[in-house]
Design a protein around this motif. Structure first.
Motif, PDB file in Angstrom:
ATOM      1  N   GLU A 170       0.977  -1.212  -0.062  1.00 43.46           N
ATOM      2  CA  GLU A 170      -0.108  -0.019  -0.025  1.00 43.46           C
ATOM      3  C   GLU A 170       0.818   1.422   0.026  1.00 43.46           C
ATOM      4  O   GLU A 170       1.824   1.339   0.814  1.00 43.46           O
ATOM      5  N   ILE A 171       0.646   2.146  -0.813  1.00 45.23           N
ATOM      6  CA  ILE A 171       1.485   3.264  -0.778  1.00 45.23           C
ATOM      7  C   ILE A 171       1.013   4.525  -0.110  1.00 45.23           C
ATOM      8  O   ILE A 171      -0.214   4.560  -0.102  1.00 45.23           O
ATOM      9  N   GLY A 172       1.711   5.431   0.327  1.00 38.94           N
ATOM     10  CA  GLY A 172       1.457   6.519   0.597  1.00 38.94           C
ATOM     11  C   GLY A 172       1.080   7.804  -0.604  1.00 38.94           C
ATOM     12  O   GLY A 172       0.730   7.234  -1.644  1.00 38.94           O
ATOM     13  N   ALA A 173       1.462   8.931  -0.390  1.00 37.57           N
ATOM     14  CA  ALA A 173       1.360   9.849  -1.640  1.00 37.57           C
ATOM     15  C   ALA A 173       2.099   9.549  -2.844  1.00 37.57           C
ATOM     16  O   ALA A 173       3.335   9.048  -2.583  1.00 37.57           O
ATOM     17  N   ALA A 174       1.457   9.524  -3.883  1.00 32.89           N
ATOM     18  CA  ALA A 174       2.056   9.616  -5.101  1.00 32.89           C
ATOM     19  C   ALA A 174       2.356  10.989  -5.682  1.00 32.89           C
ATOM     20  O   ALA A 174       1.498  11.907  -5.759  1.00 32.89           O
ATOM     21  N   HIS A 175       3.563  11.347  -5.928  1.00 28.71           N
ATOM     22  CA  HIS A 175       4.057  12.798  -6.202  1.00 28.71           C
ATOM     23  C   HIS A 175       4.304  12.777  -7.832  1.00 28.71           C
ATOM     24  O   HIS A 175       5.417  12.212  -8.103  1.00 28.71           O
ATOM     25  N   PRO A 176       3.281  13.244  -8.443  1.00 29.25           N
ATOM     26  CA  PRO A 176       3.503  13.139 -10.085  1.00 29.25           C
ATOM     27  C   PRO A 176       4.978  13.864 -10.400  1.00 29.25           C
ATOM     28  O   PRO A 176       5.138  15.127  -9.806  1.00 29.25           O
ATOM     29  N   TRP A 177       5.756  13.376 -11.133  1.00 30.64           N
ATOM     30  CA  TRP A 177       6.874  13.731 -11.506  1.00 30.64           C
ATOM     31  C   TRP A 177       7.030  14.287 -13.114  1.00 30.64           C
ATOM     32  O   TRP A 177       7.355  15.276 -13.356  1.00 30.64           O
ATOM     33  N   LYS A 178       6.833  13.242 -13.972  1.00 31.49           N
ATOM     34  CA  LYS A 178       7.073  13.820 -15.355  1.00 31.49           C
ATOM     35  C   LYS A 178       6.220  12.661 -16.127  1.00 31.49           C
ATOM     36  O   LYS A 178       5.739  11.668 -15.641  1.00 31.49           O
ATOM     37  N   THR A 179       5.988  13.154 -17.365  1.00 36.08           N
ATOM     38  CA  THR A 179       5.181  12.097 -18.233  1.00 36.08           C
ATOM     39  C   THR A 179       5.937  11.990 -19.593  1.00 36.08           C
ATOM     40  O   THR A 179       6.883  12.867 -19.849  1.00 36.08           O
TER      41      THR A 179
END
Length: 141
Positions: free
Chosen positions: A64-73
């Protein structure tokens, strides 16, 4: 010739406190089986990238993950699919890692020692190199 539809993919870049990052191998029976990549998978209808990432990591590696920090696409044109890879950094997770698709996992640093590396993974290694001021190859051929 019809335009190919873009498949949205959520990708988890799990970064440990010591800076190592998690790579997993693609399981047998999938395209590019045996290639190393960052874990993740398709965004289903109605899901956000973050929701898809949490679901995929639960299904693939049992955490189970905590926050996902959008980085790059990055848009990547594979022979089998045109994909938009939505890379998110993840620094917090709970649970024991389980390889639920009989894949392998490895904690890695630059240059990455596992091979072969999936083509869509290479830009991420280059971004890590830029962030970390790393000179030299990011992966070994």
């Amino acid at each position: 010739m019809s335009e190919r539809l873009i498949t949205e993919v959520a990708v988890g870049v799990l970064v440990a406190p010591d800076g190592q990052f998690l790579l997993t191998s693609r399981p047998e029976g999938k395209v590019y089986a045996g290639y190393w990549e960052f874990p993740g998978g398709k965004v289903e209808a109605g899901e956000t990238v973050e929701q898809a990432l949490a679901r995929e990591l639960r299904e693939e590696i049992g955490i189970e993950i905590g926050a996902a920090h959008p980085w790059k696409t990055e848009i990547f044109d594979y022979p089998h699919a045109l994909v938009r890879l939505n890379f998110c950094k993840v620094f917090e997770w709970t649970g024991e890692f389980q390889m639920l698709e009989n894949q392998q996992m490895a904690w890695a640093n630059l240059p990455v020692q596992v091979k072969p590396v999936l083509p869509g993974t290479i830009p991420v290694l280059n971004w890590f190199a830029e962030e970390r001021g790393h000179a030299g190859p990011t992966h070994l051929d």
